[in-house]
Scaffold this motif. Structure first.
Motif, PDB file in Angstrom:
ATOM      1  N   THR A   5      31.636  56.743  23.924  1.00 26.58           N
ATOM      2  CA  THR A   5      32.686  56.625  25.210  1.00 26.58           C
ATOM      3  C   THR A   5      32.221  56.975  26.504  1.00 26.58           C
ATOM      4  N   GLY A   6      32.810  56.732  27.566  1.00 27.76           N
ATOM      5  CA  GLY A   6      32.545  57.270  28.938  1.00 27.76           C
ATOM      6  C   GLY A   6      33.176  56.472  30.162  1.00 27.76           C
ATOM      7  N   SER A   7      32.884  56.772  31.138  1.00 27.26           N
ATOM      8  CA  SER A   7      33.712  56.075  32.369  1.00 27.26           C
ATOM      9  C   SER A   7      32.688  56.032  33.468  1.00 27.26           C
ATOM     10  N   ARG A   9      33.320  55.213  38.026  1.00 28.50           N
ATOM     11  CA  ARG A   9      33.987  54.804  39.007  1.00 28.50           C
ATOM     12  C   ARG A   9      33.122  53.988  39.930  1.00 28.50           C
ATOM     13  N   THR A  91      38.300  49.035  29.683  1.00 25.77           N
ATOM     14  CA  THR A  91      39.520  49.167  30.399  1.00 25.77           C
ATOM     15  C   THR A  91      39.201  49.208  31.859  1.00 25.77           C
ATOM     16  N   LEU A 100      38.255  52.164  37.958  1.00 20.88           N
ATOM     17  CA  LEU A 100      37.772  53.061  37.117  1.00 20.88           C
ATOM     18  C   LEU A 100      37.645  52.109  35.706  1.00 20.88           C
ATOM     19  N   VAL A 102      36.427  52.196  31.694  1.00 26.60           N
ATOM     20  CA  VAL A 102      36.204  53.212  30.699  1.00 26.60           C
ATOM     21  C   VAL A 102      35.732  52.339  29.410  1.00 26.60           C
ATOM     22  N   TRP A 103      34.520  52.747  28.773  1.00 21.58           N
ATOM     23  CA  TRP A 103      34.250  52.127  27.505  1.00 21.58           C
ATOM     24  C   TRP A 103      34.397  53.210  26.212  1.00 21.58           C
ATOM     25  N   ASP A 104      34.778  52.463  25.359  1.00 24.86           N
ATOM     26  CA  ASP A 104      35.094  52.951  23.940  1.00 24.86           C
ATOM     27  C   ASP A 104      34.388  51.996  22.783  1.00 24.86           C
ATOM     28  N   ARG A 129      25.606  54.643  29.506  1.00 23.57           N
ATOM     29  CA  ARG A 129      25.682  55.327  31.032  1.00 23.57           C
ATOM     30  C   ARG A 129      24.812  54.578  31.991  1.00 23.57           C
TER      31      ARG A 129
END
Length: 148
Positions: A5-7, A9, A91, A100, A102-104, A129
């Protein structure tokens, strides 16, 4: 199975970020490990769209299918290769002048790759990342005028 997971911007419009990511043919422009991507299903890009991708110098084949498609907020996919199966979602949300993302992902190693199980999570997080930071650089570049 590992969860990755991560995000990130990205200072770019929500639609532009979503459209760029939804069409996997764009990925070689920001993911140096991906050498080529071919669309296997008719346009337009949407639920059920499938791609064939080649990764790395060895040319590992991957198949990507869009399993969720809710523009411009949610994109789900299933990616299969000889080494692993990855499923999950991206998302997208507006955040002032940015998006923003976000990956999961759930990563299931296959075959001999299963012995690397404990490393899949940390390596996957680092790789994701790197990929999405490169997308950020691409979309935030002053000359980034292409819509996808």
């Amino acid at each position: 199975m590992a969860n990755v997971t991560g995000s990130v911007r990205i200072v770019a419009p929500l639609d532009k970020v979503f459209d760029t990511v939804a069409d996997s043919r764009n990925e070689p422009s920001f993911n140096a490990a991906m050498t080529e991507v071919e669309l296997l299903t008719p346009e337009p890009i949407g639920l059920g769209t499938r791609f064939h991708a080649r990764m790395g110098r060895a040319g590992m084949d991957m198949f990507v299918e869009l399993t969720q498609f809710d523009p411009p907020h949610r994109l789900g996919s299933l990616t299969t290769s000889a080494m692993m199966e990855t499923s999950g979602t991206l998302t997208f949300a507006s955040e002032e002048d940015a998006t923003l993302m976000v990956w999961d992902w759930q990563v299931r190693p296959k075959g001999w790759f299963r012995i690397l199980g404990p490393l899949v999570g940390p390596l996957g997080r680092r790789m994701e990342r790197k990929i999405w930071t490169a997308l950020k650089r691409k979309l935030e570049a002053p000359d980034s005028t292409d819509p996808a």
